[in-house]
Design a protein around this motif. Structure first.
Motif, PDB file in Angstrom:
ATOM      1  N   ILE A  50       0.829  -1.210   0.000  1.00 24.96           N
ATOM      2  CA  ILE A  50       0.000   0.000   0.000  1.00 24.96           C
ATOM      3  C   ILE A  50       0.863   1.258   0.000  1.00 24.96           C
ATOM      4  CG2 ILE A  50      -1.656   1.363   1.351  1.00 24.96           C
ATOM      5  CD1 ILE A  50      -2.869  -1.273   2.303  1.00 24.96           C
ATOM      6  N   PHE A  62     -11.861  -2.969  -1.299  1.00 24.83           N
ATOM      7  CA  PHE A  62     -11.684  -1.586  -0.848  1.00 24.83           C
ATOM      8  C   PHE A  62     -11.026  -0.733  -1.925  1.00 24.83           C
ATOM      9  CE2 PHE A  62      -8.439   1.359   0.793  1.00 24.83           C
ATOM     10  CZ  PHE A  62      -9.284   2.362   1.237  1.00 24.83           C
ATOM     11  N   LEU A  63     -10.013  -1.276  -2.598  1.00 22.94           N
ATOM     12  CA  LEU A  63      -9.287  -0.510  -3.613  1.00 22.94           C
ATOM     13  C   LEU A  63     -10.127  -0.230  -4.856  1.00 22.94           C
ATOM     14  CD1 LEU A  63      -5.739  -2.133  -3.312  1.00 22.94           C
ATOM     15  CD2 LEU A  63      -6.450   0.130  -2.536  1.00 22.94           C
ATOM     16  N   GLY A 116     -10.903   3.982  -2.237  1.00 21.01           N
ATOM     17  CA  GLY A 116      -9.763   3.203  -2.714  1.00 21.01           C
ATOM     18  C   GLY A 116      -9.213   3.742  -4.023  1.00 21.01           C
ATOM     19  N   ARG A 128      -5.468   5.246  -4.772  1.00 17.44           N
ATOM     20  CA  ARG A 128      -4.604   4.841  -5.880  1.00 17.44           C
ATOM     21  C   ARG A 128      -4.221   6.031  -6.754  1.00 17.44           C
ATOM     22  NH1 ARG A 128      -8.386   0.285  -8.267  1.00 17.44           N
ATOM     23  NH2 ARG A 128      -6.895   0.340  -9.990  1.00 17.44           N
ATOM     24  N   THR A 136      -6.382  11.235   2.230  1.00 18.15           N
ATOM     25  CA  THR A 136      -6.205   9.907   1.637  1.00 18.15           C
ATOM     26  C   THR A 136      -4.819   9.352   1.948  1.00 18.15           C
ATOM     27  OG1 THR A 136      -5.582  10.978  -0.457  1.00 18.15           O
ATOM     28  CG2 THR A 136      -7.854  10.228  -0.236  1.00 18.15           C
ATOM     29  N   GLY A 181      -4.214   5.957   3.976  1.00 19.95           N
ATOM     30  CA  GLY A 181      -3.448   4.878   3.365  1.00 19.95           C
ATOM     31  C   GLY A 181      -2.295   4.411   4.237  1.00 19.95           C
TER      32      GLY A 181
END
Length: 304
Positions: A24, A142-143, A148, A152, A171, A175
């Motif tokens: 992550i 989740f991603l 999510g 990303r 975020t 993360g």
């Protein structure tokens, strides 16, 4: 031989949650988080002290996960709100966690021999296989959620996401918190499997996590989120198998584990680059040969 490989697979599954946490921060957020070395111990310390005082092992694991979330949040806040360099913020929290972990444990190590743990009545191999699959699938889901996807996107291009009105600070904090929560949970499980928690059990964990992620991606690829998280899990297992095989070499000792880890990471980092350069050189030679052949044919045609 078979027993040592089975033990390596078991260890790989136990460390797989840590590998997912490193994935992550390292791959999704592109954040050099060294908090891992401290939050891993935090998870083991919280779980061990709770279990030794008679608390339920599942509750101890949840508390360890929460402790990791808090540690990661501190790093994220220091980096985003305090405007401290990401690498330095991780180092500072890692150093602070050493004293905090000693406070939690009350002494340098805690024995769990004789206490009721998650693995008292079930094999770690089977239980961890189930736990890792569940956590991996939940992380995949989740991603693909809005949060999510924002996470990303923050790692890919934070400036673009900010221009769209998203709060990249939040975020990033989330993360890093989630990553360290998974790392702490891995530490809690390792402490229960080993039967003790030690203040120095987290030394070099970031390198181990990076090795798992890099090896997994090099062998299994990372063409989608599903395969990327799967590669991190399988990379953790492969890494442990490689270490187990390396330690069977006569002239290597158990004390060489960190050296073996460093060598594995170096090879995993250098090999893809070397392969890329080799392919580029071959393509350049092939292209040069084609151009030379074309030029020769044109010359011969002109002479006629």
């Amino acid at each position: 031989m078979f027993g040592s490989l089975l033990g390596a697979v078991e260890l790989g599954l136990l460390y797989a949650l840590m590998a997912l946490g490193v994935y992550i921060t390292f791959r999704i957020l592109d954040f050099p988080d060294l908090t891992v070395d401290g939050s891993f111990v935090t998870g083991g310390a919280i779980a061990s002290i709770m279990i030794s005082h008679g608390h339920n092992p599942v509750l101890a694991c949840l508390a360890a996960f929460a402790g990791g979330l808090a540690a990661g949040a501190c790093t994220g806040i220091l980096h985003t709100k305090g405007k401290v360099n990401g690498l330095l913020s991780g180092i500072l929290i890692m150093i602070a966690l050493y004293s905090i972990n000693l406070r939690i444990m009350g002494r340098p190590n805690i024995s769990l021999i004789g206490d009721n743990t998650l693995f008292s009545s079930i094999s770690p191999l089977w239980l961890m296989a189930i736990v890792v699959v569940i956590v991996k699938l939940l992380l995949d889901l989740f991603l693909h959620t809005d949060l999510g996807l924002a996470l990303r996107a923050t790692g890919d291009n934070a400036r673009m996401i900010r221009s769209l009105g998203a709060n990249t600070d939040n975020t990033t904090i989330f993360g890093i918190s989630l990553a360290n929560g998974l790392v702490a949970l891995s530490g809690a499980l390792i402490a229960q499997q080993a039967g003790y928690a030690d203040i120095n059990m987290g030394v070099g964990m970031i390198v181990t996590g990076l090795a798992s992620v890099i090896i997994g991606e090099a062998i299994f690829g990372a063409r989608s989120v599903f395969f990327a998280t799967l590669a991190a899990v399988l990379g953790s297992i492969v890494y442990r198998i490689v270490v187990a095989l390396a330690l069977r070499v006569e002239w290597l000792k158990a004390s060489d584990l960190k050296l073996i880890t460093a060598i594995i990471v170096i090879v995993a980092l250098v090999l893809p680059s070397a392969q890329r350069v080799y392919k580029q050189k071959n393509m350049a030679k092939k292209r040069s040969a084609e151009l030379l052949s074309t030029a020769t044919l044109q010359k011969n045609g002109g002479d006629r």
